[in-house]
Design a protein around this motif. Sequence first.
Motif, short mmCIF file in Angstrom:
data_model
loop_
_atom_site.label_atom_id
_atom_site.label_comp_id
_atom_site.label_asym_id
_atom_site.label_seq_id
_atom_site.Cartn_x
_atom_site.Cartn_y
_atom_site.Cartn_z
N GLU A 79 5.32 0.55 10.89
CA GLU A 79 6.35 0.26 10.98
C GLU A 79 6.89 -0.05 9.35
OE1 GLU A 79 6.76 -2.96 14.63
OE2 GLU A 79 5.12 -3.91 12.62
N ALA A 80 5.01 0.15 8.31
CA ALA A 80 5.20 0.09 7.04
C ALA A 80 6.36 1.57 6.04
CB ALA A 80 3.94 -0.86 6.45
N VAL A 81 5.29 1.98 6.89
CA VAL A 81 4.87 3.64 6.30
C VAL A 81 6.80 3.43 6.21
CG1 VAL A 81 5.01 5.85 6.33
CG2 VAL A 81 3.23 3.90 6.35
N ASP A 82 7.44 3.88 7.67
CA ASP A 82 9.03 3.59 8.29
C ASP A 82 9.68 2.82 7.63
OD1 ASP A 82 10.88 4.59 9.66
OD2 ASP A 82 10.63 2.38 10.69
N HIS A 83 9.83 2.13 6.84
CA HIS A 83 10.19 0.57 6.18
C HIS A 83 10.32 0.82 4.79
CE1 HIS A 83 12.46 -2.68 5.57
NE2 HIS A 83 11.43 -3.13 4.70
N CYS A 84 9.30 1.33 4.25
CA CYS A 84 9.62 2.18 2.79
C CYS A 84 9.86 2.90 2.07
CB CYS A 84 7.84 1.44 2.29
SG CYS A 84 7.13 -0.20 2.63
N THR A 85 9.27 4.24 3.01
CA THR A 85 10.47 5.61 3.49
C THR A 85 12.08 4.79 3.37
OG1 THR A 85 8.82 6.06 4.74
CG2 THR A 85 10.34 7.73 4.37
N ARG A 86 12.41 4.36 4.11
CA ARG A 86 13.71 3.91 3.96
C ARG A 86 14.23 3.05 3.23
NH1 ARG A 86 15.16 1.52 8.59
NH2 ARG A 86 12.78 1.54 9.08
N GLY A 87 13.34 2.62 2.65
CA GLY A 87 13.43 1.46 1.17
C GLY A 87 14.71 0.35 2.32
N ILE A 88 15.18 0.11 3.28
CA ILE A 88 15.94 -0.84 3.44
C ILE A 88 15.97 -0.62 4.81
CG2 ILE A 88 18.31 0.50 3.07
CD1 ILE A 88 19.81 -1.96 2.70
N GLY A 89 16.45 -1.94 5.51
CA GLY A 89 16.04 -1.69 7.12
C GLY A 89 15.92 -2.60 8.26
N LEU A 106 1.19 -0.60 0.28
CA LEU A 106 -0.21 0.16 0.33
C LEU A 106 1.10 1.49 -0.20
CD1 LEU A 106 -3.03 -1.10 2.68
CD2 LEU A 106 -3.53 -0.74 0.13
N SER A 107 1.77 1.25 0.68
CA SER A 107 2.56 2.90 1.12
C SER A 107 3.29 2.45 -0.83
CB SER A 107 3.38 2.03 2.08
OG SER A 107 4.38 2.96 1.92
N ILE A 108 4.06 1.70 -0.71
CA ILE A 108 4.46 1.50 -2.11
C ILE A 108 3.90 2.34 -3.29
CG2 ILE A 108 5.37 0.23 -4.23
CD1 ILE A 108 6.74 -2.06 -2.15
N MET A 109 3.04 1.88 -2.85
CA MET A 109 1.30 1.64 -4.25
C MET A 109 1.03 3.67 -4.64
SD MET A 109 0.90 -0.59 -6.15
CE MET A 109 -1.34 -0.38 -6.41
N ASP A 110 0.69 4.13 -3.10
CA ASP A 110 0.93 5.46 -2.92
C ASP A 110 1.88 6.44 -3.45
OD1 ASP A 110 -0.89 7.48 -1.31
OD2 ASP A 110 1.59 7.58 -0.83
N VAL A 127 14.43 -5.66 1.89
CA VAL A 127 15.10 -4.38 1.33
C VAL A 127 13.94 -4.04 0.40
CG1 VAL A 127 17.06 -3.98 -0.70
CG2 VAL A 127 17.34 -5.70 1.09
N VAL A 128 13.05 -2.89 0.36
CA VAL A 128 11.96 -2.92 -0.51
C VAL A 128 12.64 -2.11 -0.96
CG1 VAL A 128 9.94 -1.71 -0.14
CG2 VAL A 128 10.50 -2.72 1.37
N ASP A 129 13.77 -0.36 -1.35
CA ASP A 129 13.01 -0.61 -2.48
C ASP A 129 14.80 -0.72 -3.16
OD1 ASP A 129 14.70 1.82 -4.17
OD2 ASP A 129 14.32 3.18 -3.07
N LEU A 130 14.98 -1.97 -4.51
CA LEU A 130 16.11 -2.64 -4.79
C LEU A 130 17.07 -2.09 -4.83
CD1 LEU A 130 16.78 -5.45 -5.34
CD2 LEU A 130 16.67 -5.02 -7.58
N LEU A 131 17.02 -0.41 -5.10
CA LEU A 131 18.33 0.63 -5.92
C LEU A 131 19.12 1.45 -4.84
CD1 LEU A 131 16.55 1.24 -9.35
CD2 LEU A 131 18.82 -0.47 -8.83
#
Lengths: 794, 794
Positions: A602-612, A571-575, A661-665
């Motif tokens: 937690e999801a918003v925080d994790h996706c904002t950082r992209g990796i954690g 959801l966070s990624i889609m937004d 890792v959410v944001d692979l790059l």
Amino acid sequence: MNIVPETATNQAAPLSASLLKNIHAYWRAANYLSVGQLYLRDNPLLKKPLKLEHIKNMLLGHWGTTPGQNFIYTHLNRTIKQHDLDMIYISGPGHGGPAVVAGTYLEGTYSEVYPAITADEDGLKKLFTQFSYPGGISSHASPQTPGSIHEGGELGYSLSHAFGAVLDNPKLIVACVVGDGEAETGPLATAWHSNKFLNPLTDGTVLPILHLNGYKISNPTVLARITHEELEQLFRGYGWNPIFVEGDDPMVMHQLMAAALDEAITQIQAIKQRADNNDLARPRWPMIILRSPKGWTGPKTVDGQQIEGTFRSHQVPISVSASAPAEHLQQLESWMKSYHPEELFDNNGTLKAELTDLVPKGNRRMGANPQANGGLLMHDLRIPEFRDYMVDVKDHGITGEGDVHVSGRFLRDLIKLNPDNFRIFGPDETVSNRLEEVFAVTDRQWNAGIKEHDEFLAPAGRVMEMLSEHQCEGWLEGYLLTGRHGLFNCYEAFIHIVDSMFNQHAKWLKMTLEIPWRRKIASLNILLTSTVWRQDHNGFTHQDPGFIDHVINKKSEIVRVYLAPDSNCLLSIMDHCLRSRHYVNVIIAGKHPSPQWLNMEEAVDHCTRGIGIWDWASNDQDCETDLVMACSGDVPTLETLAAVAILREHLPELKIRVINVVDLLKLERQVDHPHGLNDKDFDSLFTTNKPVIFAFHGYPWLIHRLTYNRTNNHNIHVRGYKEEGTITTSFDMTVLNEMDRFHLVMDAIDRLPQTGSRGTYLKQSLQDKLTQHKEYIDLNGEDMPEIRNWKWQQ
Amino acid sequence: MNIVPETATNQAAPLSASLLKNIHAYWRAANYLSVGQLYLRDNPLLKKPLKLEHIKNMLLGHWGTTPGQNFIYTHLNRTIKQHDLDMIYISGPGHGGPAVVAGTYLEGTYSEVYPAITADEDGLKKLFTQFSYPGGISSHASPQTPGSIHEGGELGYSLSHAFGAVLDNPKLIVACVVGDGEAETGPLATAWHSNKFLNPLTDGTVLPILHLNGYKISNPTVLARITHEELEQLFRGYGWNPIFVEGDDPMVMHQLMAAALDEAITQIQAIKQRADNNDLARPRWPMIILRSPKGWTGPKTVDGQQIEGTFRSHQVPISVSASAPAEHLQQLESWMKSYHPEELFDNNGTLKAELTDLVPKGNRRMGANPQANGGLLMHDLRIPEFRDYMVDVKDHGITGEGDVHVSGRFLRDLIKLNPDNFRIFGPDETVSNRLEEVFAVTDRQWNAGIKEHDEFLAPAGRVMEMLSEHQCEGWLEGYLLTGRHGLFNCYEAFIHIVDSMFNQHAKWLKMTLEIPWRRKIASLNILLTSTVWRQDHNGFTHQDPGFIDHVINKKSEIVRVYLAPDSNCLLSIMDHCLRSRHYVNVIIAGKHPSPQWLNMEEAVDHCTRGIGIWDWASNDQDCETDLVMACSGDVPTLETLAAVAILREHLPELKIRVINVVDLLKLERQVDHPHGLNDKDFDSLFTTNKPVIFAFHGYPWLIHRLTYNRTNNHNIHVRGYKEEGTITTSFDMTVLNEMDRFHLVMDAIDRLPQTGSRGTYLKQSLQDKLTQHKEYIDLNGEDMPEIRNWKWQQ
């Protein structure tokens, strides 16, 4: 099905004598400018006798398609003025660059966006010189061309782009010139069927102009060599109403083309009228088939070989250089003078007033139409609060209903809020991909007959489904390029079908970033699901996670890759992706019920950082880490956490850090990608000297490619898909590729000598488990209960 | 154009009452076996009342297309027998696996290749259980299916495969079932035009059977929802003669289908007869359009929803499990018993004799036809001695005429020696790619009308050109799969169009390696030229060297990548690839005049090793190496040697080793690829601690991916294409991507502190050179003479 009467208003000679004269002159001007672009770097008005010093050192470019496109562009101008049309032009044939440049220069738009290219002799000189010149412009319509949303590099996508552009654009007409070579490509051959997906009330009109000039590079074309009867049958079979314009005598052809365009506009207006009266039955839209000589008005013969009307006019028809025959220079001069530039331009090199009068005004000019610079028209989406759709993750690891399915509700409400600005595209997979919630508020747009037992079909709908990934991608590109938003959902393995289309779009985005007058457009969002790890039931042919590898070869300013570990993260990624601009976002997510790890915060925080670090799964807080267990993607995350659970149970003294890792790059270096971690941050996550076991969604070597220059790279051991698959269970897919929990634990023990005999014992027992697993599925056709029922225990 | 008379022999009821009865029974047997595959793991003859314990735990598979394909297969058997035809069957619709398995089981071929699957009750149980079962067979026709050359995983390529199969196979008929969903894909939509490329005398026949069952996964299909008139026009426009078979009453449909097939065979025989009489004008080949209900003979309704004839019959139409409604089990039993298995199989489970009589004999059975196991029929090519075509390289660095062009003469003579066993495929680029020498001995095969100024067109020819990379790839695959040899030549950037087709073919090759009765076939050879570095004139859209990245994700047993530094190496590579079996060989080579480095003996030696030190360019003999300059690809080799020349001139004390890589996968570890170097050999080439400057043809990170775990990996600095390009000069392309000689030298100096102030000074002077270069091309539109005229000096 109603069919527009085919007789209608076709008059033999709609152009008055003076209009005919001026239109012919305008066409000559465009042809003159085209030849000038191919050859000249000086003496643009031929005021002096032509000499070699006026000729470019390297002659590059394509003449063949150009006069025909000049002819079309000139006539479209007349038609726009006469009927006050909102029209843009797509140049499908590969290398018609000189024509679109000439057309936009003559109408004034070129000089508006490139003030140095003035409407005088000096401007002409610059215009000619820059063409196919180092650092200059290319031989096809390109991002630099005002009025263009379509690059003529690769062939096959013009009609798809045109249809994407007219969706939700009821007043717009896209005149789409299709080359007869281009028409041999697969994507173009199926794009003709797009007329079954158009709503005559709420969408605009595509007016295809099939340009049969007969030849490709060195071959004739298929469509130019079939009988007239077959050609007409083919296009009537595709559901079009073809209007033929055929010949080579310019004065006859001008009248025929004007009549054909008037006829087409009359038919279009009648269709629109009927739609306004609520008759949405699929109409037979008009199209034009223009058969004219390749290299029309160019040299007839050179060195004794026929040029006009043959494949030999494809590129530069006369070689002119110090080493070429001397008479070629004279032939070129005669050719250029055959257009009588002195009748077309005044002494300053400015187009004469009676010809300027033929040009539509302001934004009605095809080069100035804001539809072709979609960022100008783009509105932000109204995006519902994504947190409202969250899964309530009270405990890490509860079972969800399928990550994509959860996002389906978010997309459903997004569609409600954006009834004419957002569409979903997919090759008949929107339900299979578990986005069926969207059908609570919309339908699939479909205009080819609806029967009793059909579901979710209607003349208007926000979902576009055709079993052609090419069409889905092309429609979406056209929709975005004209300032709207969208999402393409696709089985992961088959997105490779559009690898090359992605390439061209990514290159378009990169180039437009460098052009000041181009505005950013909405990102191209690609949601990949039905992924490799859950294609156990479809087997080996449906397994390929390599689109990521392909995508990240493109410029780091353009590409983003996200792997959702669970529903709240998705959801966070889609937004985030729906708000982003001018990227290609590749989102990879699961559609099957699977563990949910993070609550929304937690999801918003994790996706904002992209990796954690997932602290709640780690036990290395406040002490030295022994082992990093990293993961990216939903199934790898599951297997990693299951492996961590085994390790923590059996070797509790090990200090384990779990990284997701959410944001692979993020893995790339900061110098290589704007999202990349700097070395300090990377090292603080992955340590500089501890073993890292990395379970990755895709091909494992991609992680090595991204991390080869990190301090700890030699300790990173990656598991991922290595082309092992068959019909099996979903867990067995991970076993076949050695990315399952048991292999991950064994990999860790191999790198942790301190685990000693207890490690060896654990490895042995896991080997036994794997044997047990094989025996169990052979017998039962499903995974062992301990696999199926496994849950993370906090 | 002659057209076969359309009336001909069509009789209303060609089947006698007893034949009709038996054909219907045979079809019921196939349908029964299909349902059994979807559901049962026991009680295959329903001798006992059906219970849940007889049902598989997971129900997977596809019913929708299956009864229609059973119908077709049954009728083709009758037609083969009646007319003694040499016919194979291609199953285009995605998931018709149960049908092709049932068909080949009933005819006996399945048991011949899988002896455990016997023609009795025990065999039936195994046959049913393995379907869509872990480790079993997939829901589509696959390599495991006898008689198949086409996998139904991804959609769109069936017709292209069919046409490839019949080239040079004058007696063969390929019955190609095209799904109406599949027909929406681009590749399939253009494949109908393949009839313009067929020679009725020397090629065989494709009999397309368009199966309009109306639905895809959850949508209707386009072709099923247009009017009969449009449908007929479309296929007549494509140049076919459609014969319609429409309905749902089996007894009526049997007669219609038999009559349609007799009619089609009559037309085919008439065309062949005319061709024998030397009338090669393009015929209007027959095709069949079969409109039958999706899920025909399956359950009409389940849980109150219509199933037969709707999209709901696509997969498993009745869920049967402990959690499903109890009556579903009863419905399934009734459904299966509706086929009356007791009338079809004897008490042992063996097909009754009167039905076995319907089966063609021996290799006439479609599952046993050796054409579908092409390795059985394959002959080695007769390959001319490649050394006879060598360039006489007296001095390292002489200018050649274009590496591909030299190989053109070799291919010309190869064609002469193999007049019916080898073809070249390409999207109208064979001349542009400089292979025009082949036209000295052959033509492009073309059957759509030839005009005065055409070149190299004839009804029969060894070169197949259509502006569709999909068609070229698909034709070639079909040609190879039936035991012949070929080469696909393509612009490098646009080969991505067939990324997904390559995937499927590579997966097919991997799987067939694991099947004992499948024979190896000739390799798929892809020659990529017009490469990124020489697309300076076409610009950014034409630049993408990423196909290699895509290819090497596939199994190392299957893929090979070769980069030719010069003409003699390319000859050696071509010879090697044409002799190889069961690979995809990707060959990358230049077409422009360029330096020639190795004489033939050196080239053979270098290519045999695949990687090696170029001693004549190095100066580290007998002393410690300071610097390794590595290169792969023609332009990178040129720039590397020019850089070495600069270094050796200005910093002569540096000991430099030059390494060239021809066989890219030498860089991988031996454990990862059979060609890979072991670490010892790699280290002895690249040292363990010296700087390596690597100029690579493709994206630079690919080299890192291949070498990340080598000892010296952190010293390997790679230059390659990084998505910087425009219309410019060829040398400037290397400058834009910092792979030019000047950047390579500067990179080396940066890594060699011992070069001190002389290194600093040299760097500065090269920076100045780069500025000078930019100024020069801005002014002159071409490279500086010192670049254009540079030559390696020994």
